[in-house]
Design a protein around this motif. Sequence first.
Motif, PDB file in Angstrom:
ATOM      1  N   LYS A 138      43.837  40.101  46.331  1.00  0.00           N
ATOM      2  CA  LYS A 138      44.214  38.817  45.755  1.00  0.00           C
ATOM      3  C   LYS A 138      43.012  37.958  45.385  1.00  0.00           C
ATOM      4  N   VAL A 139      41.924  38.095  46.148  1.00  0.00           N
ATOM      5  CA  VAL A 139      40.733  37.286  45.877  1.00  0.00           C
ATOM      6  C   VAL A 139      40.161  37.575  44.491  1.00  0.00           C
ATOM      7  N   LEU A 140      40.441  38.748  43.940  1.00  0.00           N
ATOM      8  CA  LEU A 140      39.917  39.108  42.626  1.00  0.00           C
ATOM      9  C   LEU A 140      40.792  38.609  41.483  1.00  0.00           C
ATOM     10  N   GLY A 141      41.979  38.113  41.810  1.00  0.00           N
ATOM     11  CA  GLY A 141      42.864  37.617  40.769  1.00  0.00           C
ATOM     12  C   GLY A 141      43.486  38.739  39.951  1.00  0.00           C
ATOM     13  N   GLN A 142      44.132  38.361  38.876  1.00  0.00           N
ATOM     14  CA  GLN A 142      44.797  39.313  37.996  1.00  0.00           C
ATOM     15  C   GLN A 142      43.893  39.636  36.812  1.00  0.00           C
TER      16      GLN A 142
ATOM     17  N   LYS B 189      42.061  41.501  33.813  1.00  0.00           N
ATOM     18  CA  LYS B 189      42.450  42.474  32.794  1.00  0.00           C
ATOM     19  C   LYS B 189      41.360  43.502  32.523  1.00  0.00           C
ATOM     20  N   TYR B 190      40.090  43.082  32.734  1.00  0.00           N
ATOM     21  CA  TYR B 190      38.980  43.949  32.341  1.00  0.00           C
ATOM     22  C   TYR B 190      37.927  44.003  33.450  1.00  0.00           C
ATOM     23  N   GLY B 191      36.978  44.927  33.274  1.00  0.00           N
ATOM     24  CA  GLY B 191      35.783  44.960  34.110  1.00  0.00           C
ATOM     25  C   GLY B 191      36.025  45.424  35.534  1.00  0.00           C
ATOM     26  N   LEU B 192      35.034  45.119  36.376  1.00  0.00           N
ATOM     27  CA  LEU B 192      35.063  45.590  37.754  1.00  0.00           C
ATOM     28  C   LEU B 192      36.201  44.980  38.558  1.00  0.00           C
ATOM     29  N   ARG B 193      36.549  43.737  38.275  1.00  0.00           N
ATOM     30  CA  ARG B 193      37.648  43.109  39.029  1.00  0.00           C
ATOM     31  C   ARG B 193      38.971  43.820  38.753  1.00  0.00           C
ATOM     32  N   ALA B 194      39.090  44.437  37.596  1.00  0.00           N
ATOM     33  CA  ALA B 194      40.287  45.219  37.303  1.00  0.00           C
ATOM     34  C   ALA B 194      40.176  46.636  37.865  1.00  0.00           C
ATOM     35  N   ALA B 195      38.941  47.159  37.907  1.00  0.00           N
ATOM     36  CA  ALA B 195      38.754  48.547  38.345  1.00  0.00           C
ATOM     37  C   ALA B 195      38.894  48.716  39.852  1.00  0.00           C
ATOM     38  N   MET B 196      38.414  47.739  40.628  1.00  0.00           N
ATOM     39  CA  MET B 196      38.416  47.910  42.085  1.00  0.00           C
ATOM     40  C   MET B 196      39.815  48.097  42.674  1.00  0.00           C
ATOM     41  N   PRO B 197      40.811  47.306  42.277  1.00  0.00           N
ATOM     42  CA  PRO B 197      42.156  47.578  42.799  1.00  0.00           C
ATOM     43  C   PRO B 197      42.687  48.948  42.356  1.00  0.00           C
ATOM     44  N   LYS B 198      42.345  49.346  41.140  1.00  0.00           N
ATOM     45  CA  LYS B 198      42.808  50.629  40.616  1.00  0.00           C
ATOM     46  C   LYS B 198      42.289  51.786  41.453  1.00  0.00           C
ATOM     47  N   TYR B 199      41.014  51.706  41.869  1.00  0.00           N
ATOM     48  CA  TYR B 199      40.401  52.789  42.624  1.00  0.00           C
ATOM     49  C   TYR B 199      40.424  52.549  44.131  1.00  0.00           C
ATOM     50  N   ARG B 200      41.053  51.451  44.554  1.00  0.00           N
ATOM     51  CA  ARG B 200      41.197  51.117  45.980  1.00  0.00           C
ATOM     52  C   ARG B 200      39.838  51.068  46.673  1.00  0.00           C
TER      53      ARG B 200
END
Length: 224
Positions: free
Chosen positions: A94-98, A100-111
């Motif tokens: 949640k700290v990374l928000g929603q 759409k792009y970049g590392l903040r989007a990639a980290m949840p995807k790759y856990r």
Amino acid sequence: MTSFLYRAAAAALLLVASLAGTAQAETVSPRKSALILIEFQNDWMAPTGGINGQFKDREQFDRSVTNAKSVLAEARRRHMEVIYVTMTLEPSYKVLGQAKYGLRAAMPKYRSFLGEQANIFHGFEPMPDEYVIRERTGSSAFAGTSLDSYLRNNHIEDIYLMGYALHLCVESTLRQGHDLGYNTNVIYDASAAFSRQQQVSFLADIVPFYGRAVTTRQFIAEKN
């Protein structure tokens, strides 16, 4: 008589000023330096780490681990400040928000950076008096952390960076550290990019504008 009193008073004032200046000089801390370890965590460094497989230049990565151990040992021998900047996230991200792009989007995807993956890699465990930062929300070691306050409160002007990845979080920290007024150094062979090309580009196109690149051997030879 008046002249004598005037001279005596002037001498007394000079003595007081001299003593005050000496006392002030004694309280001013000398310039200090710090070694900052960026993401020395299982996700990056362990063979089972989720991000470890991104290092296509395995020779560069393996050499960085060996060199980083030498740098850390030398920093401790000198009694430099040693600071670990890690990232430890919650499963909700949640700290990374929603993003759409970049590392903040990639980290949840790759856990990334969950549980044991967020632990500091074996062989680099911090000593009890070394500062460990876990609350971090961006690529830079300064993003959402107490790093800047810690450096300033401890009179640290020169920072030496090493970690992962060289062209990502190390670069972001280098840029922000420079803009915050620190003398920024990167120990680039104690760090690793994913490829040789990325390392070369970082050294040629980025470092000259934001700081200084040194090797492990140069760091050990310097007197900080």
